[in-house]
Enzyme design. Sequence first.
Site, short mmCIF file in Angstrom:
data_model
loop_
_atom_site.label_atom_id
_atom_site.label_comp_id
_atom_site.label_asym_id
_atom_site.label_seq_id
_atom_site.Cartn_x
_atom_site.Cartn_y
_atom_site.Cartn_z
N ASP A 1 1.94 -1.71 11.77
CA ASP A 1 1.03 -1.88 11.53
C ASP A 1 0.37 -3.61 11.77
OD1 ASP A 1 0.25 0.48 10.30
OD2 ASP A 1 0.96 0.26 8.34
N SER B 1 8.01 8.88 12.54
CA SER B 1 6.71 8.48 11.09
C SER B 1 6.78 8.96 9.75
CB SER B 1 5.00 9.73 11.71
OG SER B 1 4.73 10.31 10.89
N LYS C 1 -4.20 5.76 14.37
CA LYS C 1 -4.52 5.14 13.18
C LYS C 1 -5.50 5.27 13.06
CE LYS C 1 0.03 4.07 13.19
NZ LYS C 1 0.42 5.14 12.50
N ARG D 1 2.82 6.05 -2.92
CA ARG D 1 4.14 6.71 -3.51
C ARG D 1 3.84 7.25 -4.79
NH1 ARG D 1 4.11 5.45 1.65
NH2 ARG D 1 5.64 7.26 2.88
N LYS E 1 0.73 -1.14 -0.19
CA LYS E 1 -0.26 -0.47 0.00
C LYS E 1 0.84 1.55 0.47
CE LYS E 1 -2.76 0.89 3.57
NZ LYS E 1 -2.16 2.20 4.09
N SER E 2 1.91 2.06 1.24
CA SER E 2 2.79 2.80 1.35
C SER E 2 3.17 2.54 -0.61
CB SER E 2 3.39 2.08 2.08
OG SER E 2 3.40 2.43 3.25
N ARG F 1 -7.95 11.85 13.41
CA ARG F 1 -7.00 11.72 12.57
C ARG F 1 -6.25 12.69 13.03
NH1 ARG F 1 -5.45 6.42 9.50
NH2 ARG F 1 -3.27 6.75 10.35
N ARG G 1 -5.61 1.55 18.14
CA ARG G 1 -5.88 0.04 17.62
C ARG G 1 -5.63 -0.10 19.22
NH1 ARG G 1 -2.53 0.23 11.70
NH2 ARG G 1 -4.57 0.52 10.57
O1 SPQ Z 1 -2.37 5.47 5.38
P1 SPQ Z 1 -3.01 5.75 6.98
O2 SPQ Z 1 -4.04 5.35 7.16
O3 SPQ Z 1 -1.76 6.16 7.96
O4 SPQ Z 1 -2.33 3.56 6.96
C1 SPQ Z 1 -2.03 2.85 8.04
C2 SPQ Z 1 -2.02 0.86 7.68
O5 SPQ Z 1 -2.23 0.13 8.72
O6 SPQ Z 1 -2.14 0.99 6.65
C3 SPQ Z 1 -2.46 3.57 9.24
F1 SPQ Z 1 -3.36 3.13 10.11
O7 SPQ Z 1 -0.18 2.51 8.07
C4 SPQ Z 1 0.50 4.22 7.58
C5 SPQ Z 1 1.22 3.69 8.72
O8 SPQ Z 1 1.15 3.11 9.80
C6 SPQ Z 1 1.40 3.80 6.39
C7 SPQ Z 1 2.17 4.72 6.39
C8 SPQ Z 1 3.51 5.36 5.05
O9 SPQ Z 1 2.93 4.45 4.05
O10 SPQ Z 1 3.78 6.19 5.51
C9 SPQ Z 1 3.60 5.21 7.37
C10 SPQ Z 1 2.52 4.38 8.59
O11 SPQ Z 1 1.98 5.78 9.09
P2 SPQ Z 1 3.06 7.45 10.24
O12 SPQ Z 1 1.98 7.67 10.78
O13 SPQ Z 1 4.11 6.05 11.28
O14 SPQ Z 1 3.88 7.55 9.59
#
Ligand code: SPQ
Length: 425
Positions: free
Chosen positions: A312, A164, A339, A23, A18-19, A119, A343
């Site tokens: 996650d 983050s 999140k 991107r 997904k990440s 959030r 969670r």
């Molecule tokens: O996109 P979203 O809703 O924040 O999704 C989550 C997930 O569980 O799928 C978190 F709820 O993943 C984030 C992850 O926790 C995805 C992400 C990224 O693609 O950069 C980074 C993480 O969040 P963060 O706040 O630590 O940067």
Amino acid sequence: MATTVKGLKGVIQVPGDKSISHRSVMFGAIAEGTTTISGFLPGDDCLSTISCFQKLGVDIQMVNEETVIVKGRGIKGLKEPVDILDVGNSGTTIRLIMGILANTLHHHTLIGDESIAKRPMKRVTGPLREMGINLDGRQDANFTPLVIRGGKAKGIQYHSPVASAQVKSAVLLAGLQAEGTTSVTEPEKSRDHTERMLEAFGVQVKEDGLTVSIEGGQTLKGTHVEVPGDISSAAFFLVAGSIVPNSRIELKKIGINPTRTGILDALKKMGAAINTIAANREAAEPFADLVVETSSLKGTEIGGDLIPRLIDEIPIIALAATQAEGTTVIKDAAELKVKETNRIDTVVNELTKMGANIEATEDGMVIHGGTRLHGAQVNSYGDHRIGMMLAVASCIAEGETVIENRDAVSVSYPQFFNHLDLLKS
Ligand code: SPQ
């Protein structure tokens, strides 16, 4: 969902990361030239990213569910949208897009669903304001709806209070067009897909320990992105294969970027039988085929710099811990509270309904293992990762489990229930 499963067996190709999928569309949109993406995740969150960039005038075609072509408009070429940008349930979309829109002088309104409205956004709007960007929103730009009019960013040296990737990425993306150098220092290293992928798009990114810097004025060039399977999705089968008796699951082409593999370290420390049978560690985003077989697990302690590498996966690790011998302590994970749901609370409440012996703490949870779970009426509360964790729990629970709002899994893994059923047959 039905009563205890006799074994999970088979080969699964989990959908794209997904990440990386988010991107690939975002960076393709602001690159010069065309970007082709294979292995794209057609989950709701990544479709929200596509729809936002289409509203910004970018030509994005889905050749099929997993192949996407993005005709980049260049970093200054995004159009002023005539409509609001709706990110749905996606925290990654709203936080990264703010960094991208920071240097346009256009007017943008960003909204999302009920979960996004809760959030915190100040973690991104704060540093962007420091860079000179005009932003506003509910409670001094902490919550949606957010309005961003952009500006001309000045580079900053930002020390983030949280590890983050979303904060780091938003600031670095704003830094792409800022005056001078922009750097972000984190307390622990978060996932580094933005750094790796910007480099693949021709941008120079410097890393020095926990600090990442970018020089303003760089442009991106379209490229080909091959998205590996999402280790955060594979995690549900890594745990299912460990705790359901008589299981053997092979997972193909799973991303093993070291900033994401905390789940493998934690499960192996608990005694899980996980083996790598083929790997390409040289790829910009390394990947491997993994095999998991049923094993006896033992409790462990999870905290410190391991947390951002498995943040996650904590809901599914908590389920694994209910089946382990002894106690598992998860600490330093207060980020779980912000999140898609809180969670800590949702994991504790829903697993308690199924008979788990689990307590919430300020920054994590304590799980006393060796409990037999029973079927119950549980709820994902719209959180995809909670829905999938509960579905795996139902495989070892005695009696029937009903999961309310189970459709939430489509955020990151639309075929999840089909794949689980395939492994059961
Ligand atoms: O996109 P979203 O809703 O924040 O999704 C989550 C997930 O569980 O799928 C978190 F709820 O993943 C984030 C992850 O926790 C995805 C992400 C990224 O693609 O950069 C980074 C993480 O969040 P963060 O706040 O630590 O940067």
